[in-house]
Design a protein around this motif. Sequence first.
Motif, PDB file in Angstrom:
ATOM      1  N   UNK A  79      35.565  40.333  29.099  1.00  0.00           N
ATOM      2  CA  UNK A  79      36.178  40.449  30.684  1.00  0.00           C
ATOM      3  C   UNK A  79      35.127  40.134  31.730  1.00  0.00           C
ATOM      4  N   UNK A  80      34.421  39.172  31.416  1.00  0.00           N
ATOM      5  CA  UNK A  80      33.290  38.487  32.297  1.00  0.00           C
ATOM      6  C   UNK A  80      33.814  37.391  33.003  1.00  0.00           C
ATOM      7  N   UNK A  81      35.201  36.826  32.821  1.00  0.00           N
ATOM      8  CA  UNK A  81      35.603  35.842  33.361  1.00  0.00           C
ATOM      9  C   UNK A  81      35.792  35.737  35.069  1.00  0.00           C
ATOM     10  N   UNK A  82      35.815  34.719  35.657  1.00  0.00           N
ATOM     11  CA  UNK A  82      35.721  34.833  37.167  1.00  0.00           C
ATOM     12  C   UNK A  82      37.108  34.777  37.837  1.00  0.00           C
ATOM     13  N   UNK A  83      38.236  34.300  37.207  1.00  0.00           N
ATOM     14  CA  UNK A  83      39.278  33.730  37.897  1.00  0.00           C
ATOM     15  C   UNK A  83      40.352  34.795  37.422  1.00  0.00           C
ATOM     16  N   UNK A  84      40.344  36.231  37.060  1.00  0.00           N
ATOM     17  CA  UNK A  84      41.340  36.810  36.657  1.00  0.00           C
ATOM     18  C   UNK A  84      42.054  36.351  35.344  1.00  0.00           C
ATOM     19  N   UNK A  85      41.110  35.554  34.373  1.00  0.00           N
ATOM     20  CA  UNK A  85      41.796  35.147  33.554  1.00  0.00           C
ATOM     21  C   UNK A  85      42.452  36.030  32.194  1.00  0.00           C
ATOM     22  N   UNK A  86      41.496  37.367  32.189  1.00  0.00           N
ATOM     23  CA  UNK A  86      42.188  37.990  31.095  1.00  0.00           C
ATOM     24  C   UNK A  86      43.007  39.028  31.584  1.00  0.00           C
TER      25      UNK A  86
END
Length: 448
Positions: A79-86
């Motif tokens: 959950x370290x993505x930057x664009x709400x990916x997960x």
Amino acid sequence: ASTDWAHVAADLAPIACDTGERETRRKSRDYYWFSPLLKAEIDDWRADLIATPADLAELETLVAYCVAHRLPITVRGAGTGNYGQCMPRHGGVVVDLTRLDRVLSIGEGTFRAQGGIRMYDLEQELNRTGQELRFFPSTWRSATLGGFIAGGTTGCGAIGHGTLHTPGNVLALKILTAGDTPTLIELTGAEAQAAVHAYGTNGIIVEAELALAPLGRWHDRIYALPDLGAAMDLADRIGRDRTLAKKQLAVVDAAVIPLVRPLAETVPAGSALVLAMIGEDSLASADAAANELGGSVAFARAPGEKTGLVPAIYEMCWNHTTLHAIGRDKSISYLQCGFPADYRPVVLAVAAELGDEMPMHLEFATIDGELVCFGIPLLRFTSAERLAQIHAILRSHGCQVFNPHTYVLENGGMQVADPQQLAFRRTSDPHGLFNPGKMPGWDVPDAA
Ligand code: FAD
């Protein structure tokens, strides 16, 4: 009909499931809040159930159940993505993959591991064989291998080896599909690109095989230069010199220094900086190049040496620069762009036009043998309208904009769905259950 999630959890037993308020909120978030626009738009997206399969067999059972009941499935690594990916646009099941964390094999120049393994843990095992990851995201202490492949691009090591899209880096992916009978499919070579940076919209990466580099002895270096132009000149010299071993190469302008606390406390104010990791045998030539350009070594650290305040160089680069800056000033956000091949005059023109509104941060990669300059400048955010104007300014200077203020895959870079990813999704996810809403080119036939 609305789903009875307690019933789903009971059906899925013994797979670990949690429908509680706290856990569903915690595991439905990433670093989307780097963007004030995403913060406003997607803050309340929430899974109904968090499932944490213990192994591949449990994952297969889980996916088969979700397909049978047409439940949305959004995979989560760290959950370290930057664009709400997960973050689950349509709720449903968020699958925490971090228990699929085994290294499967390490050979000469390649390894295979499960998708949920933390990249830092993986690196420790690789180092014991005298090898290292070609590149890793600056978040690798928590980020997973599958999350990086599905959500990331490149990171520390880009200057030697390019990106996840560069041929020869990602060798194979084993994907679990959500067809009527969930199936494991092995994608090799160029085929594997179908699932690279696809946000988990067309399958779950259960195993990945990547190419390795020989283990290096990398020294951290911060060079202070008189101005942005001189810092780019040094980065250019280091970046293009094939005899000079390097793992990380970035430039930040003087305006970034006060916003990144470890820099503010370490280097002279008013300088532009080159943040680098240099191979031991190349230190003398890199330091000499800095001196010739009127610069000096502002910080040096040997491999393994402990230096209290200053984190690893890569933890001040990539989006860690942004993380530090937001920590100091909540009005800061960021942009992402690619500069043209002749980047120096363009960077200077953009920097002159946008001034203190956009403190400059550049990252360098080598792609197809060419030095490539990416921008991850900081942005003093004011409004969506101004953001659109700035994107237009960047484009007018010949830059490619990779908009980090959208959760829609197509809107981030290419503006249209990648044909290879879309074609794969038609077979791997016929019901549109994987991370629905992120790839509108193939939107939600059955889910939600
Ligand atoms: P998640 O955030 O959990 O997931 C990312 C995406 O992949 C989601 O769409 C998710 O659904 C999907 N996914 C996760 N696991 C799988 C799987 N096994 N199969 C299919 N889909 C899956 N990125 C870079 O590329 N380079 C950087 O240097 C970098 N620096 C960063 C610095 C900071 C401070 C922050 C906040 C982010 C940075 N990122 C960077 C973005 C992100 O940290 C990385 O891309 C990271 O590798 C994502 O891994 P994760 O396990 O946290 O993935």
